[in-house]
Design an enzyme around this catalytic site. Sequence first.
Site: not given
Ligand code: MSP
Length: 511
Positions: A148, A151, A24, A21, A130, A133, A304, A301
């Site tokens: 959480c 979430h 990411h 999304h 969680c 997370c 997913k 936030k």
């Molecule tokens: N797998 C772990 C990271 C392990 S790194 C050794 C993880 N993955 S994640 O897919 O949940 O998130 C990856 C990145 O996307 C993180 O930097 C997270 O902060 C970012 N974001 C997820 N949702 C977001 C928003 N709504 N806004 C900005 N960044 C976001 O965490």
Amino acid sequence: MATRKTFYITTPIYYVNDKPHIGHAYTCIAADAIARYHRLKGDEVFFLTGSDENSQKNIAAAHAAGYTDMDQYLGIQAAIWQQAWDGLNISNSDFIRTTEDRHKEGVYTFFDLVNKKGDIYKGVYKGYYCNGCEAFKTETEVGDDIMCPLHKKPVEMIEEENYFFAATKYKDALLDHIEKNPDFIQPASRRKETINYIKDHFADVSISRHFKTAQCGIPLPIDPEQAIYVWFDALINYLSGIGYGTDNEAFEKMWPANIHLVGKDIIKFHCALWPAMLMAANLPLPEKVFAHGFFTINGDKISKSLGNAIDPVQLCTTYGVDAVRYFLLREIRFGEDGDFSFDRLQGRYESDLAKGIGNFTSRVLTLAAKVSAKDLEHTESLDDGEAKTMIEESWKTYAAAMESCALDDALKAIWECISWGDKYMEQNKPWELAKSDPSHFSDTMVLLLEVLRHVSAMIYPFMPDTAEKLWRQLDIESFERTHTSEQLIEWIPGTVLRPSKGDSLFPPLIS
Ligand code: MSP
């Protein structure tokens, strides 16, 4: 020959239990802009992203989608993420998957060192967990409703015997490092948050889970009934992705990382657990961890789990890749939170892109087409002092902003050059000079083309396709291939000799 400076930047590795999304994409686009800026500077850049695959979330998603073969599911999902990054023009050097053998080798090498140091011990872990997370939560975090906070879903109470990493051994060294290196954690608010966390809550962490509960993961070398817990496994991607445990020469060349770019939600893993792990393995710490803020939609936030995600690839089909990249990095102060709105995206497309850089380019190139190459080369009578100073100052502001990850400030500096050019045109009225004073007219166009050349270079990290289009219209080859970093930022009027107006950079949106 002098060796080029290396620059190693990473994004977090993503859970691939769904498609990416916009949140990411934000981390990847920002990292890409920084990586491209360093390439423009002439640095040897390694830009790593990848997928966090040893996670229960992925198993749950695979089952929900009817897959029984995890390898097949993960292969398909990892490809979806890589394709999304390709679609957003992300120039990552590699994509590490934590189910790859090279990663496992890195994890084994690392674990072995830390274990030999005496920093791994067996204990009992009991706590709220969680699944969203993939992390344990404190009592304060889960509150009275035992949910959480991120979430908004109930957490599970887990109790099991597993292995711990003695992170607290490094507590004082960590605080000392943070104090002596003010840039280690950025922005400053995150630095403060981390210091408080380390002082008040830092504890030894459980780094394994029994296979009965974990279902997946890299087996712990000293007890194969246990899997290495997600974060202790996932963080090591930053090492294994550049050859740790498999190609030491490659690893030594790039480590330590210059920047780990992360979202603010995973700061404690990157600024407390990770440096403690590195200290235990006697490895140097990364130069900087920069945490960006979160995009929200109507204050929530984007996630997913909440089901309110925007697909960045789809967004690009309407607005174009560069407009989406520009919007995300311009709209929100890098490091702070912001709310996503289609109205603001549309507004910025029209004002900053179509009417801003698009219009400026089109006006300059239409007029420049009236001047011969011979006259565009002739710069003796050119009065360009003010323009030269403006461009030199802009590069300074731009570079300082890029170096400190103030990406929105870097974009503002570029748009100031465009405004300067617009004003210069209004004052000098080249369309009138074309008839009344041909020599002054060609001088004016030489100057404006040179301003445009600098703008085209500065936008490259943010809007690589637009920069390439502009370079074609300015009839100059990609700077990355042909220019040294010095030539790039030097004021050299008379460089552009055969400009031609191509398609509009940002055509009106079809609503
Ligand atoms: N797998 C772990 C990271 C392990 S790194 C050794 C993880 N993955 S994640 O897919 O949940 O998130 C990856 C990145 O996307 C993180 O930097 C997270 O902060 C970012 N974001 C997820 N949702 C977001 C928003 N709504 N806004 C900005 N960044 C976001 O965490």
